[in-house]
Design a protein around this motif. Sequence first.
Motif, mmCIF file in Angstrom:
data_model
loop_
_atom_site.group_PDB
_atom_site.id
_atom_site.type_symbol
_atom_site.label_atom_id
_atom_site.label_comp_id
_atom_site.label_asym_id
_atom_site.label_seq_id
_atom_site.Cartn_x
_atom_site.Cartn_y
_atom_site.Cartn_z
ATOM 1 N N LYS A 47 -5.588 -0.455 -5.050
ATOM 2 C CA LYS A 47 -4.518 0.515 -4.824
ATOM 3 C C LYS A 47 -4.693 1.142 -3.451
ATOM 4 O O LYS A 47 -5.794 1.503 -3.058
ATOM 5 N N ASN A 50 0.131 2.388 0.392
ATOM 6 C CA ASN A 50 1.375 1.645 0.591
ATOM 7 C C ASN A 50 1.483 0.395 -0.273
ATOM 8 O O ASN A 50 2.414 -0.385 -0.106
ATOM 9 N N ASN A 52 0.101 -1.593 -4.253
ATOM 10 C CA ASN A 52 -0.597 -1.503 -5.535
ATOM 11 C C ASN A 52 -0.708 -2.907 -6.108
ATOM 12 O O ASN A 52 0.281 -3.512 -6.506
ATOM 13 N N ASP A 55 0.944 -4.367 -9.312
ATOM 14 C CA ASP A 55 2.356 -4.768 -9.399
ATOM 15 C C ASP A 55 2.541 -6.281 -9.406
ATOM 16 O O ASP A 55 3.622 -6.769 -9.734
ATOM 17 N N SER A 479 3.459 5.479 4.371
ATOM 18 C CA SER A 479 2.652 6.542 3.755
ATOM 19 C C SER A 479 3.399 7.873 3.707
ATOM 20 O O SER A 479 3.016 8.780 2.972
ATOM 21 N N GLU A 482 8.249 8.977 -0.275
ATOM 22 C CA GLU A 482 8.082 9.268 -1.693
ATOM 23 C C GLU A 482 8.021 7.949 -2.472
ATOM 24 O O GLU A 482 8.494 6.905 -2.004
ATOM 25 N N GLU A 483 7.426 8.038 -3.647
ATOM 26 C CA GLU A 483 7.311 6.835 -4.481
ATOM 27 C C GLU A 483 8.703 6.265 -4.780
ATOM 28 O O GLU A 483 9.664 6.994 -5.012
ATOM 29 N N LYS A 484 8.805 4.961 -4.715
ATOM 30 C CA LYS A 484 10.020 4.198 -5.028
ATOM 31 C C LYS A 484 11.103 4.271 -3.956
ATOM 32 O O LYS A 484 12.185 3.712 -4.134
#
Length: 822
Positions: A47, A50, A52, A55, A479, A482-484
């Motif tokens: 992880k 930027n 993971n 996935d 970085s 926000e997520e997604k």
Amino acid sequence: MSIPLQKAITVLKAEFIGLSPDSSFDHISIDSRSLQNGEGTLFFALKGPNHNGHDYIEDLILKGVQHFVVEEVPENKIPNANFLVVPDTVRALQKIAAYYRGLFDFPIIGLTGSNGKTIVKEWLNFLLSPDYNIIRSPKSYNSQVGVPLSVIAINEKHNLGIFEAGISTINEMDHLQQIIQPTMGVLTKIGSAHDEGFENRSQKILEKLKLFTTTPLIIYKKDPLVDDSLTVFLKENPLIDRQLFSWSFTDETATVLILNVLKSSTSTQIFYRFASTENQIEVPFHDDASIENAISCLMVLLYLKYPIEVIQNRMALLYPVEMRLEVKNGIHNCSIIDDSYSSDFQSLKIAFDFLESQKQNPKKTVILSDIFQSGFSNEELYSKVAQLIKDNRISRVIGIGKTISSFQKLFSNCTVFESTQAFLEQFDDLSFNNETILIKGARSFEFERIVQRLVLKTHETVLEIDLNAISHNLNFFKSKLEEKVKIMVMVKAFGYGNGGLEIAKLLEHHQVDYLGVAFADEGIALKSGGVKVPIMVLNPESTSYEAIIQYQLEPEIYSLKGLHAFLKIAKEKKLENFPIHIKLDTGMHRLGFEANTLPELINTLKGNTSVRITSILSHLATSDDPQHFDFANAQIALFESLSSQLISQLQINPIRHILNTSGISNFPKAQYDMVRLGIGLYGVSNDSNEQKYLENVGTLKSLISQIRTIPAGDSVGYGRRFMAEKTTKVATIPIGYADGIARLWGNQVGYVVIHNQKAPILGSICMDMLMVDVTEIICQEGDDVIIFGESPTVVEMANAIQTIPYEVLTSISQRVKRVFFR
């Protein structure tokens, strides 16, 4: 390497969830994109800020991977897979590497410092390889992840290891020390690199010295700051019989005293005293950094008690280290990946992954020399190479060397030659066309001669593009998201002058969500080059709609006229849900639907099934200017209002995006569903603080064509705009305004850099040439010249000629060859 899965479970203290722990693995991977992943792979789902790795587990299982080290098991219960659950997958990778290192008992040289680690490592490998079977870090694999991957490559045939360790802040070296466990330590030059990660230089030195916590020998250059830090370190880490083996230019107490350094234009003589005996060596360099790196190597040879004749002979043969893979345009529509100075098994794996990420043709060819120092028997080595070639779907193999020739039967579609000369003699019969060619050879095979035959000839000025810097800058801006939040990257205008297809391939490898181009022909070139990422055309002309549909590009629609024209073609072609992007004008007043046109836009699109609104966007006019942030905020508010009307009236759920590079940094609350990264990818920010965190991407280089000396009173160039006031040495550089260098940069406004020294531009810049003052610079014809890069930067150039960095970058002519490297 073959490790039982049960042993990994024990070492990692992992929770096991899966079918059965009674199996083993022989390959470790952290890259889901690698074609080398398979049944024998243990995949570590790392992880980062930027990415993971979790996935990609389902995709990896489809490719045959069965074993995973994870921080959590995927929500969908996946059959036919084994999961080792740990708190931190990076630490788990390091623990496995430390365990594996402990299985071997032979000398290990550990290298750390600010500068020179990779060069000293490569030179030590060259100097010691006649006497040892060496395992070393490939390229510059010296990070928290690179070090464990390097150590895991050890096998039973190795009897000496050379590993480098790099850190950027405190508490990182402890982990690397446990993995490398060096028996000999070499501290290279301490400089300013990564200073920002430490309170002061002393703290940085102390952290680096932690690599040598249990090391009985430390080689270093005496320096007051290093000596002070070493005193503290030795007090904190006492070790019986630890030996300090030091060198210095000035300190008589050093083990080796450098008495004199005599430089010529091509080499340097180094005179030294060791154990009351004076000797000398000659190295083929004259820059200070190479001289210090050579002395570090000399210290290792002296400690190992090599005869002076051997030291002198081998040091004289040192060579420039190529630490990068380069992509070059080749003849007959080929792409060339130049790794012509390196041939070892570990770097071959890296080169194959790079080949896959940069392939511009489906056909992949490898030109490969004999491989030295693998640690395997020849039979085992070339069987492994054959399997790598099969896994990486290489179309054609050309083997050069007596050893690889004897194993020709292991490779399909393989042609072999006993020497490089034999290959070159039959070059015209080999038919290189429309393929990506990896050229990888040991230095003794002189594969640069092959590169010279295959590379498309252009003039001597090149724009070097650092793909690692692009990756770094992409991750820096990711970085901030926000997520997604998705990311579109702009590759219009030939990638802001840096090169479109090659950069698009890299961005596709990094799995960006969209690419943006200005015109259809740019998108067609990318699609024709094999790019599969969705491509949005920001300024499509109605005459290009047919081609946009044919190549599955996605048009930005910014007017009712354009919309009606596209819908007409879409209906004629009986399209269903073809993706389009609606541009709103919120104040830029360049392109886009204004508020008063929204009712007709909505009526036109209601019930229409030919197209699908994939996204709604607008563009900020002042995102980089704090004086006009109120205007930008007003644009964002208007975008929110207008886009919400469209969403509500049309009952759609599109991606919304308004932020450009400056917007990403200055308006984080307006990220919506996607952002558009442009100039920031190429290492340019309007914020001086942010600029420090970006890496330079493009370096424009040329060379000195001719040097002449003119007397006082003589002039240089058109219009005699420079008149010499004294005897002046003038160098001519083959680059001019036809290559994109603005004439305003001439007449001593601007400069170039030669041997790290500024050379002012004299007189007017010509169409194909410029002239510079090298009176105070030791140089010769053929020497490299930096036009822009780290210095001068494109920002500096833009400020001097009262323009913007965009114009400097995009002005570089297509006749300037682009060279891409990693």
